[in-house]
Design a protein around this motif. Sequence first.
Motif: not given
Length: 564
Positions: A514-517, A326-330, A552-561, A500-502
């Motif tokens: 590259g803004l859709g997902l 999240r810090l990286q995304q921010a 609210p849902l508990k955060r899950e990782l969106k990265l499979l690899s 990297q899809v997000f």
Amino acid sequence: KQKISDSDNIPNSKDLTLWQRGDILIVPLISEVNNKIGYLYVDNPFNGKRPDLKTVSRLEELLDIVSRRISEIRYQEMIFESEQKYRSITEQSVLPIAIYQKERYIYVNQAFCDLFSFSREEILSWSENQDLRLIHADDVEIIKRNDLKIGNKPGATSKLMIKGTNKAGDTIWLERFSKNINYHGSTSQLIIMINRTKEKEFENNLLDSQKKSKVLLNASNDAVVLLDKSGIILNLNKNYAERFNKTKEELIGTMVWDLFPSEVLEKRRENVQQVISSKKMVTMSDIRDGMVNSTRLFPVMGGNGEVVEIAVYARDITADIESALRLQQAEKLAAIGNLTAGIVHQIRNPLGNISFAAQLSLQQEDLNSVLREYLELILKDVDNANQVIQRLTEYNNPQEIVLYKGDILIPLKRAISYTKSTSKSKKVEIILNHPERLPRIKIAEYWLEQIFINIINNSVQAITDKGKIEIKVSMQNNKSILKIEFTDNGCGIPKEFLSQVFDPFFTNRPGGVGLGLSLVNKIVELHNGIVLIDSKEGEFTRVELKFPVKKPLKRELKLLSLPL
């Protein structure tokens, strides 16, 4: 002697030859490897007379004996030098090392002395069998039987787990390695002692009693389980049981392997076997049920020095990794925000002028067909540029959305209807499956419609010809989660791109923004939901959207690899 010490007078031949210089006989001494190692000086050997052949022969025999003896002395000196070098190395070793010969120690290094708190002089001064004071009384017979077993066999080795005693009388747990070596012509034992007291204390604390074991397990914030070597659960704490929605009583005595899915089972079996064979701690990480688990496996040693049980400490580090992500995304979003503001200000106004000028030009009556075609192309490109700017603006400001309770099927069906013409043109079938009744949840219809359109368009573009998109709506976790699953049989996403899809502006499609997902992810998060994506190149892509019915849902990782 002063005369012949002159280098001009000393013979240089390597042959065993006699020279006579007045009353002094000079004989070169030759080693076994044919190197001259010195001279023998004989003062007046023949009383000033010329020697006969018999005397010379005897003298040659004598000189041959002397030469061999000197060679032996030199060899012993070389052994002594080698031993000094070896001792220098062992003195620097942190391992306690000793040489045991004829029932007494003849060499110990400093680490050996420190282990037992005796000085080197004390240990080396002990007579036969006094060395047994270093062995606990309970294990003296074990040592005697072991020494009798290996005897004087060259190269024979042994390994024992025994109790020792230091100078103060304290008990020390030792792993004792020994090997028969030839030392100064006699069979000796090279002994290495490794202090295992801390490991034994850990084992005793763990196995001493059921009560102590429970205290140790339940004192940890980690999920802790104690296994035997086959994987049977011997004990566990409350945290471990709760991970599998079970009670401790339900799990004790069962196989731990039955709790894990096949994709992680084999790796966990391998790690347990590695602990048993190496007798060392093993660490591992894996993703299971949307959580990243960091697991440490500790060997529990028995009295014979072998692993008898395995203590497993598992910790959910999902939040830690997600915080980093999240810090990286921010940081990326902050850069996007600044970029958006600059683009909107610097580009939108010029685009308006271009569009206005093109529209005025198209109103000219005498405009030829070629110029008209060019002007229409300009207007089309201006419109495309404005759409990109609009997406950037929407991406930067979706936090302004307001959630109201509503039917999520309404924006979903609108999105399917909106994309119907595009999907039909590519012969793509859209199949929607959903329960007859769904709970009303808090949503922002406009924004959900936009992200549904985005996901469907992505699937259509990924299908070359005559494909299908399956959209399945279902309830999960006792109807606490509403899930929408989009699955297409298109080209899929390469494994290296999944992480990297997000990311904003990431796309592997020509002409894509590259803004859709990235926008999909942001909008769903503002609904307190999560997005998961799975794909296999050349086969399928699946996008899952999960929305909470209440909490609210508990955060899950969106990265499979994820790199672990």
